[in-house]
Design a protein around this motif. Sequence first.
Motif, short mmCIF file in Angstrom:
data_model
loop_
_atom_site.label_atom_id
_atom_site.label_comp_id
_atom_site.label_asym_id
_atom_site.label_seq_id
_atom_site.Cartn_x
_atom_site.Cartn_y
_atom_site.Cartn_z
N MET A 158 0.81 -1.21 0.00
CA MET A 158 0.00 0.00 0.00
C MET A 158 0.85 1.27 0.00
SD MET A 158 -3.02 -1.17 -0.29
CE MET A 158 -4.00 0.32 -0.09
N LEU A 159 2.09 1.16 0.53
CA LEU A 159 2.99 2.31 0.54
C LEU A 159 3.95 2.30 -0.66
CD1 LEU A 159 3.88 2.40 4.36
CD2 LEU A 159 2.26 3.87 3.12
N ASP A 160 3.78 1.34 -1.55
CA ASP A 160 4.62 1.21 -2.75
C ASP A 160 6.09 0.98 -2.42
OD1 ASP A 160 2.62 1.39 -4.63
OD2 ASP A 160 2.73 3.56 -4.82
N LEU A 161 6.38 0.34 -1.28
CA LEU A 161 7.75 0.04 -0.92
C LEU A 161 8.28 -1.19 -1.64
CD1 LEU A 161 7.57 0.67 2.95
CD2 LEU A 161 8.27 2.26 1.14
N HIS A 162 7.37 -1.93 -2.28
CA HIS A 162 7.76 -3.16 -2.96
C HIS A 162 8.09 -2.97 -4.43
CE1 HIS A 162 3.74 -2.52 -4.43
NE2 HIS A 162 3.83 -3.54 -5.26
N VAL A 163 7.82 -1.78 -4.95
CA VAL A 163 7.86 -1.56 -6.39
C VAL A 163 9.28 -1.65 -6.92
CG1 VAL A 163 7.36 0.10 -8.22
CG2 VAL A 163 5.81 -0.11 -6.28
N CYS A 175 -3.20 -4.62 -14.01
CA CYS A 175 -2.79 -4.78 -12.62
C CYS A 175 -1.71 -5.84 -12.56
CB CYS A 175 -3.99 -5.18 -11.75
SG CYS A 175 -3.60 -5.37 -9.99
N VAL A 176 -0.46 -5.40 -12.52
CA VAL A 176 0.67 -6.33 -12.46
C VAL A 176 1.40 -6.12 -11.14
CG1 VAL A 176 0.96 -6.50 -14.93
CG2 VAL A 176 2.18 -4.73 -13.68
N PHE A 177 2.11 -7.14 -10.73
CA PHE A 177 2.79 -7.13 -9.43
C PHE A 177 4.29 -7.25 -9.66
CE2 PHE A 177 3.57 -9.19 -5.15
CZ PHE A 177 3.27 -8.04 -4.43
N LEU A 178 4.91 -6.14 -10.11
CA LEU A 178 6.35 -6.11 -10.32
C LEU A 178 7.03 -5.66 -9.03
CD1 LEU A 178 6.80 -4.51 -13.86
CD2 LEU A 178 6.89 -6.93 -13.23
N VAL A 179 7.84 -6.52 -8.44
CA VAL A 179 8.46 -6.21 -7.16
C VAL A 179 9.97 -6.12 -7.30
CG1 VAL A 179 6.60 -7.33 -5.89
CG2 VAL A 179 8.60 -8.66 -6.52
N SER A 180 10.58 -5.42 -6.36
CA SER A 180 12.03 -5.29 -6.37
C SER A 180 12.67 -6.62 -6.01
CB SER A 180 12.46 -4.22 -5.35
OG SER A 180 12.13 -4.62 -4.03
N ASP A 249 12.26 -14.02 -11.39
CA ASP A 249 11.83 -13.02 -12.36
C ASP A 249 12.53 -11.67 -12.24
OD1 ASP A 249 10.01 -12.34 -14.58
OD2 ASP A 249 9.09 -10.99 -13.14
N PRO A 250 12.69 -11.08 -11.02
CA PRO A 250 13.40 -9.79 -10.95
C PRO A 250 14.85 -9.86 -11.43
CG PRO A 250 12.18 -10.21 -8.92
CD PRO A 250 12.16 -11.48 -9.71
#
Length: 310
Positions: A158-163, A175-180, A249-250
């Motif tokens: 929710m805080l976009d810390l995972h982006v 709606c995609v879930f691209l994480v660091s 994936d990352p």
Amino acid sequence: MEAIIIWLCGGVKEAQVAISRISLYAFLSVGTGCTVVGNFLVVLSISYFKQLQSPTNSFVLSLAVADCLVGLLVMPFSMIRTVEGCWYFGPLFCRLHSSLDVMLCTASIFHLSCIAFDRYYAVCNPLVYSLKMSNSHVALLIAICWTVPMLISFGPIMLDLHVADVDIFIPSDVCVFLVSRVYAVMASLVAFYLPMAVMLVAYWKIFKAAKRQAKQISAMERKAAKTLGIIMGVFLIFWMPFFTVNIVDPFIEYTTEGVVWDVFLWLGYINSSLNPFLYGFFNRCFRRAFLMFLSCRVYVTVALYTSSVA
């Protein structure tokens, strides 16, 4: 004539696409319905029948709640996204849906590891089982099963810390879930690999104890060990592909195809669908409870009891 042929071919292709979409909707809807109904039956059975109210089944009850919420709050929207190929519900709900997805699926996995931990003490250390699995300890473990998944999902997402810090154009209707890389590794370790390690160690110790003390351990505990092994095997088969890709994936510049993500994610959802059936199939008490609810015998019994008291 050529125009007519092109028009007819186009109509056939559109019909084929429509049939494929309807078939996929039907298939995924059945899976979603089975998840909700099956887990709701587990909740009803444990809540209604006192003989099913034990420390182990406290974990099973909480697990069923998590899996049922996966079916109610996560799978329907994931189904629309998978079939339609786009997201109709806006960016805010995308983050909320992703948070619920991570939280509830992680909570489900945590509960499975707690059940393995509980069975380890029941089989390998029965003398201290009542002490280790007291009501307060069970309540604490269940609280951890919900709190930790909430912390690794709602806060960062929710805080976009995972982006991920990548220059990739993402349309507004996707709606995609691209994480660091950091979040992918840490979240996968906490949500899957550490619980998996707990389950593997617990089952291995149960297996060794059952093999070494076959004559001393009752048939019921040997059956519990076998059931745990099957549940763990199903868990690994259905969740391992997703969490493997989630970490990899990352590091390959997010080149995994969307259809691969969808297939592996739905494999994970299927685990939530199968849990109540595994318990119902292997546990006679659950099986009887399910049959009573499905045949409405519970309500008949209650009605007769109420009328006799009156």
